[in-house]
Design a protein around this motif. Structure first.
Motif, PDB file in Angstrom:
ATOM      1  N   THR A 323      -6.479  24.227 -22.763  1.00  0.00           N
ATOM      2  CA  THR A 323      -7.749  24.540 -22.595  1.00  0.00           C
ATOM      3  C   THR A 323      -8.149  23.638 -21.321  1.00  0.00           C
ATOM      4  N   GLU A 325      -6.312  21.670 -19.290  1.00  0.00           N
ATOM      5  CA  GLU A 325      -5.602  21.884 -18.112  1.00  0.00           C
ATOM      6  C   GLU A 325      -5.950  23.036 -17.342  1.00  0.00           C
ATOM      7  N   ALA A 326      -6.349  24.133 -18.099  1.00  0.00           N
ATOM      8  CA  ALA A 326      -6.774  25.259 -17.371  1.00  0.00           C
ATOM      9  C   ALA A 326      -8.202  25.003 -16.665  1.00  0.00           C
ATOM     10  N   PHE A 327      -8.966  24.277 -17.184  1.00  0.00           N
ATOM     11  CA  PHE A 327     -10.134  24.029 -16.481  1.00  0.00           C
ATOM     12  C   PHE A 327     -10.205  23.039 -15.412  1.00  0.00           C
ATOM     13  N   ALA A 329      -7.325  23.022 -13.678  1.00  0.00           N
ATOM     14  CA  ALA A 329      -6.938  23.861 -12.526  1.00  0.00           C
ATOM     15  C   ALA A 329      -7.727  24.793 -11.720  1.00  0.00           C
ATOM     16  N   GLY A 330      -8.787  25.011 -12.461  1.00  0.00           N
ATOM     17  CA  GLY A 330      -9.765  26.306 -11.911  1.00  0.00           C
ATOM     18  C   GLY A 330     -11.006  25.344 -11.178  1.00  0.00           C
ATOM     19  N   PHE A 331     -11.069  24.158 -11.568  1.00  0.00           N
ATOM     20  CA  PHE A 331     -12.184  23.419 -10.965  1.00  0.00           C
ATOM     21  C   PHE A 331     -11.774  22.776  -9.693  1.00  0.00           C
ATOM     22  N   ASP A 332     -12.390  23.101  -8.536  1.00  0.00           N
ATOM     23  CA  ASP A 332     -11.992  22.125  -7.368  1.00  0.00           C
ATOM     24  C   ASP A 332     -12.616  20.989  -6.947  1.00  0.00           C
ATOM     25  N   THR A 389     -22.247  22.056  -9.879  1.00  0.00           N
ATOM     26  CA  THR A 389     -21.487  23.248  -9.062  1.00  0.00           C
ATOM     27  C   THR A 389     -21.738  22.888  -7.531  1.00  0.00           C
TER      28      THR A 389
END
Length: 697
Positions: A323, A325-327, A329-332, A389
């Motif tokens: 979870t 790692e997914a965050f 990867a999707g957060f720049d 954000t």
């Protein structure tokens, strides 16, 4: 408020914006207990500072805000400035301090105390972090020095000291007179029947006197009266609910405790602010309200934030950090991990690096903002994360990863009697429930029955015993009845009145107690005849280790620590039983003993009943010993056979200082090079005996 205080200190960093604490009394409404002197000290310091404060942040919980306070002129009239070179008469000063509520003692240790020794005046003013030593030459103040209350040694010289009153109410002649007049005006009956009235009349401050504060003053103020005119009030969206809940609690406590003629209570509106008055106070100054939902009105501002996600690490999953790692990867944006302590930071670093996540350690929030690293990690006890954000930036707090288990909080509870065994209220008894009478044994409760005894109608509890016999117990003898805790209630064995069954059962129990006592006497006699290892404690290192404990030891906890260390210094074999509820600090007692043993070159074994507890102890011990060269390992089913084999090898060679595990520690293949202390977190006698055999070997 405590959570917000920690978060603000983290985000402010080196900023010099003062955070002004205004603590709660930490008592329930109308309690017969008084707040600790340190709490009163912080409150008085804040009240004295607020009217002239030009810049700063005051954090106040709603219940604290709803208390009425002493008027501002009370602090002004009872404060005093002392300067070097000033003329000061010791006797006059002593009388003034006593009138202000200070206590004359032999040695000054706490806020609100003073001591006179020759030409020296030791004084611990309210609101001061340290006490002062005032040296006089005749009647002239020659020097003023701060000193350490523990060592009583002077630290530094100062030119001036400000004295605040020792209480939030005056206990001088005028204050006592005003209290007596107010009492007689509000309460009916003979005031001399009340211990509170008698104590105050004799210039004594009884416990809980704070809840009669309005009687000492002609009028009361609120916290709004102390705020500077240019103050800005910020409130969260839960303020109204919190105020309503506390006002309801006040009413319930007043109804519950308001029937004691010896301790009558003031009406809630005299002691507390009703909810409408709280919101009326909000309207006296500009106010900003924080909401958790998006505002569509043009009068509001929507910040570029989102709810921090839950990123719980699933230790049972093939990839526990999936979870997270997914965050990432999707957060720049940039991400900062916040660990609660130094030891937790090292543990988190090791865990993340094992899954190819490599945050760089940073000193604090400001340090993270000043560099351009994408992933950082720092020490900050945050309970909530942050997700911006615009610009994209996230703070991941430990509770997001590990849940609420990581929050190390000392849960304070009042001392309680065993409410499971003693029936305090007739409402707790149900018809047909088995109960135990102290003199007659087990019977069944059949309800209340009114019987006429002489010329008086009296209520009795009706108990049924074997054979249908009845026993009538006066309600006044309720303390003789206790809850039955044996077999299933429906099959509880009833005793027969007059048969001697109950006396026989009690006699057998007494005999067993005597047998156990004789066995214990024999054990301790053998122990007295033996000699054990006598530890020599490096006081400097021990004090350094103890200073890293993030909480204040409770009196019972400190007594347990002192007793254990005293036994370790003795040449007799040590055997201590430390009892306490969950969260009361037993583990810290064990850690202090383990530190002493390891520093002496001994190994420590900690036996736990479950694998889960083994893991928890491993994390806690590694966290606590993070700054010390101590190797801590575990044996449990969470470790592979290869890892366990390596741990056992290192244990035999003396490379493992503290070993934590379940019953695996009792297996034949576990050999210690120099075992000196066993800690058993276990309630099974058989397991304890096995561990004692290991120690004997």
């Amino acid at each position: 408020a405590a959570q917000l205080d920690s978060a603000l200190r983290f985000f402010l960093g080196e900023n010099d914006v003062p955070l002004v604490p205004f603590p709660d009394w930490e008592t329930l409404p109308y309690d017969a207990f008084s707040p600790h002197q340190d709490i009163i000290s912080e409150r008085l310091a804040a009240l004295a500072q607020l009217p002239t404060l030009r810049r700063g942040i005051l954090l106040v919980p709603v219940p604290t805000l709803m208390h009425r306070l002493a008027p501002r002129d009370y602090l002004d009239a009872h404060s005093l400035l002392l300067d070097t070179g000033q003329t000061l008469g010791l006797e006059a000063m002593r009388l003034r301090l006593e009138a202000a509520g200070y206590r004359c003692v032999a040695t000054v240790m706490e806020h609100g105390e003073f001591a006179v020794r020759g030409s020296l005046l030791d004084l611990y003013p309210m609101g001061s972090p340290l006490p002062y030593r005032i040296e006089l030459f005749d009647e002239e103040v020659e020097s003023i020095r701060r000193f350490d209350p523990e060592s009583q040694r002077s630290i530094e010289s100062v030119g001036q000291v400000r004295l605040l009153p020792a209480r939030e109410f005056p206990l001088d002649e005028n204050g006592i007179t005003r209290f007596r007049q107010g009492w007689r005006a509000r309460f009916e009956g003979d005031p001399q029947q009340s211990p509170v009235y008698r104590d105050v009349s004799n210039a004594l401050a009884p416990s809980g006197i704070e809840y009669y504060l309005p009687l000492f003053h002609e009028r009361t103020h609120t916290l709004f009266d102390y705020l500077p005119d240019a103050s800005l009030i910020l409130t969260t969206d839960t303020v109204e609910q919190a105020a309503q809940t506390f006002w309801q609690e006040i009413g319930e406590r007043h109804e519950q405790l308001g029937h004691d003629r010896e301790r009558p209570l003031l009406p809630p509106v005299e002691m507390f602010l009703p909810v409408p008055e709280v919101f009326a106070g909000f309207r006296t100054r500009p106010r900003v309200q924080f909401q958790h939902f998006e505002l569509e009105s043009a009068h509001g501002t929507n910040f570029a934030t989102a709810a921090p996600p839950s990123l719980n690490l699933d230790v049972r999953a093939a990839n526990p950090t999936a979870t997270l790692e997914a965050f990432l990867a999707g957060f720049d944006g940039r991400v900062l991990f916040a660990a609660e302590t130094t030891g937790r930071r090292e543990y988190l670093l090791e865990l993340l690096r094992g899954h190819d996540i490599h945050p760089s350690p940073v000193e604090n929030w400001t340090d993270f903002l000043d560099n351009d690293t994408r992933l950082g990690i720092t020490v900050a006890p945050l309970e909530q994360g942050l997700l911006l954000t615009d610009p994209p930036l996230a703070i991941i707090a430990e509770p997001q990863l590990f849940g609420l288990q990581v929050l190390q909080r000392r849960r304070r509870k009042r001392a309680e009697r065993d409410t499971d065994a003693i029936i305090r209220n007739l409402a707790e008894l149900t018809i047909g429930a088995p109960v135990v009478h102290e003199d007659h044994g087990v019977g069944r409760y059949l309800g209340l029955q009114t019987l006429r005894v002489g010329d008086t109608d009296t209520e009795f509890l009706t108990l049924e015993y074997a054979g249908g016999d009845k026993l009538y117990v006066p309600v006044s003898s309720l303390h003789l009845i206790s809850r039955y805790t044996g077999a299933a209630p429906d099959s509880a064995p009833l005793h027969k009145l007059g048969s001697g069954q109950w006396e026989k059962a009690k006699r057998k129990a007494t005999e067993k107690v005597r047998d156990v006592a004789a066995e214990l006497l024999a054990i301790y006699a053998r122990r007295e005849a033996r000699h054990g290892y006598q530890y020599h404690i490096d006081e400097a290192q021990y004090r350094a280790f103890a200073a890293e404990f993030p909480f204040e030891e409770t009196p019972d906890q400190q007594a347990a620590i002192d007793n254990v260390l005293a036994s370790m210094r003795d040449d007799k074999p040590m055997d201590h039983l430390v009892c306490g509820d969950v969260g009361f600090g037993k583990t810290e007692v064990a850690m202090r003993a383990a530190f002493v043993a390891v520093q002496a070159g001994k190994q420590v074994a900690l036996l736990t009943p479950t694998t889960l507890l083994t893991r928890q102890h491993l994390e806690n011990f590694r966290d606590r010993f993070a700054n010390w060269p101590v190797r801590i390992e575990s044996l449990s089913r969470f470790r592979s056979k290869q890892e366990q084999s390596q741990v056992l090898t290192d244990l035999r060679e003396g490379k493992v200082d503290i070993l934590i595990g379940t019953h695996k520690l009792l297996q034949d293949g576990v050999k210690y090079r120099n075992l000196g202390l066993a800690i058993i977190d276990e309630d099974k006698a058989q397991t304890m005996l096995k561990m004692l055999d290991v120690l004997d070997e």
